[in-house]
Design a protein around this motif. Structure first.
Motif, PDB file in Angstrom:
ATOM      1  N   ALA A 180       0.997   3.893  -3.114  1.00  0.00           N
ATOM      2  CA  ALA A 180       0.488   5.242  -2.824  1.00  0.00           C
ATOM      3  C   ALA A 180       1.514   6.345  -3.070  1.00  0.00           C
ATOM      4  CB  ALA A 180       0.002   5.312  -1.378  1.00  0.00           C
ATOM      5  N   GLN A 181       2.804   6.004  -3.238  1.00  0.00           N
ATOM      6  CA  GLN A 181       3.820   7.035  -3.489  1.00  0.00           C
ATOM      7  C   GLN A 181       3.413   7.834  -4.734  1.00  0.00           C
ATOM      8  OE1 GLN A 181       6.646   8.297  -2.056  1.00  0.00           O
ATOM      9  NE2 GLN A 181       6.703   9.680  -3.801  1.00  0.00           N
ATOM     10  N   PHE A 182       3.276   9.137  -4.580  1.00  0.00           N
ATOM     11  CA  PHE A 182       2.830   9.951  -5.712  1.00  0.00           C
ATOM     12  C   PHE A 182       3.963  10.127  -6.709  1.00  0.00           C
ATOM     13  CE2 PHE A 182       2.127  13.991  -7.918  1.00  0.00           C
ATOM     14  CZ  PHE A 182       0.897  13.697  -8.495  1.00  0.00           C
TER      15      PHE A 182
ATOM     16  N   ALA B 160       0.840  -1.204   0.000  1.00  0.00           N
ATOM     17  CA  ALA B 160       0.000   0.000   0.000  1.00  0.00           C
ATOM     18  C   ALA B 160       0.876   1.256   0.000  1.00  0.00           C
ATOM     19  CB  ALA B 160      -0.920  -0.010   1.218  1.00  0.00           C
ATOM     20  N   THR B 161       1.972   1.221   0.757  1.00  0.00           N
ATOM     21  CA  THR B 161       2.867   2.375   0.844  1.00  0.00           C
ATOM     22  C   THR B 161       3.531   2.644  -0.502  1.00  0.00           C
ATOM     23  OG1 THR B 161       3.275   1.882   3.165  1.00  0.00           O
ATOM     24  CG2 THR B 161       4.867   3.326   2.082  1.00  0.00           C
TER      25      THR B 161
END
Ligand code: MN3
Length: 221
Positions: A125-127, A121-122
């Motif tokens: 989710a990194q833009f 998830a991390t």
């Protein structure tokens, strides 16, 4: 040229079908090579820095002269991050860790599946372009974080999550676009099948003993 591109530790098709040979070839031979070349080019203007190890350059980024600091951050980070990425994958990957690392993951995250979910998830989710990490934080506990660009948790005073990285996933589009297009989550999910837990466990054991870090990632730097 102080910094060199090591060959991949496996054949280009070793990670199929999860990571395809064409992506791996372009990623290593073109993208990673460019970071090494640009790092060397930046250091040409400051020969005194050419004898520093990659780990020293990145850990002490604040002491790198300002005119090449961004180049060292981006290209030195790109070089280091890709080394760890290549070295922690293998054709015999997948499954779960064992030993001290398995114990530490259970203690910190509750279970291996909970850890996997958090790291996935991390990373997803990194833009924009970046990396997802598993590190040993300053408190000695494991931690999961992501960084933008080619920042690395060893860049003290630069990143929000300082630590010693032991596992990383590249979530730049160049890591997955040919096979997965925009589906970053599918790529991260497939990447778990090639994670070399024996290697990651060995890096964990070395890092908790305080062995100089990047030097233990698998190749001489
Ligand atoms: Mn990359």
């Amino acid at each position: 040229m102080p910094h060199t591109l090591a060959p991949l530790p496996y054949p280009l098709n070793a990670l199929e079908p999860h990571i395809d040979a064409k992506t791996l070839e372009i990623h290593h031979d073109k993208h990673h090579a460019t970071y090494v070349n640009n790092l060397n080019k930046a250091l040409e203007t400051h020969p005194a820095l050419q004898s520093k190890t990659l780990e020293q350059l990145l850990t002490e980024l604040k002491s790198v002269p300002e005119d090449i600091r961004a180049a060292v951050r981006n290209n030195g980070g790109g070089h280091a991050n890709h080394i760890l990425f290549w070295e922690t994958m293998s054709a015999r990957g997948g499954g779960k860790p064992a030993g001290a690392l398995a114990d530490a993951i259970g203690k910190k995250f509750g279970s291996f599946d909970a850890f996997k979910e958090k790291m996935s998830a991390t990373a997803v989710a990194q833009f924009g372009s970046g990396w997802g990490w598993l590190c040993i934080g300053d408190d000695g506990d494991l931690c999961v974080c992501s960084t933008p660009g080619h920042d690395n948790p060893i860049m003290r005073g630069v990143v929000q999550c300082p630590g010693k990285p032991i596992l990383v996933v590249d979530v730049w589009e160049h890591a997955y676009y040919l096979k997965y297009q925009n589906r970053r989550a599918d790529f991260v999910s497939a990447w778990w099948n090639v994670v070399d837990w024996a290697k990651v466990g060995a890096l964990y054991d070395k890092a908790v003993k305080g062995v100089p870090h990047i030097d233990s990632w698998g190749i001489a730097l």
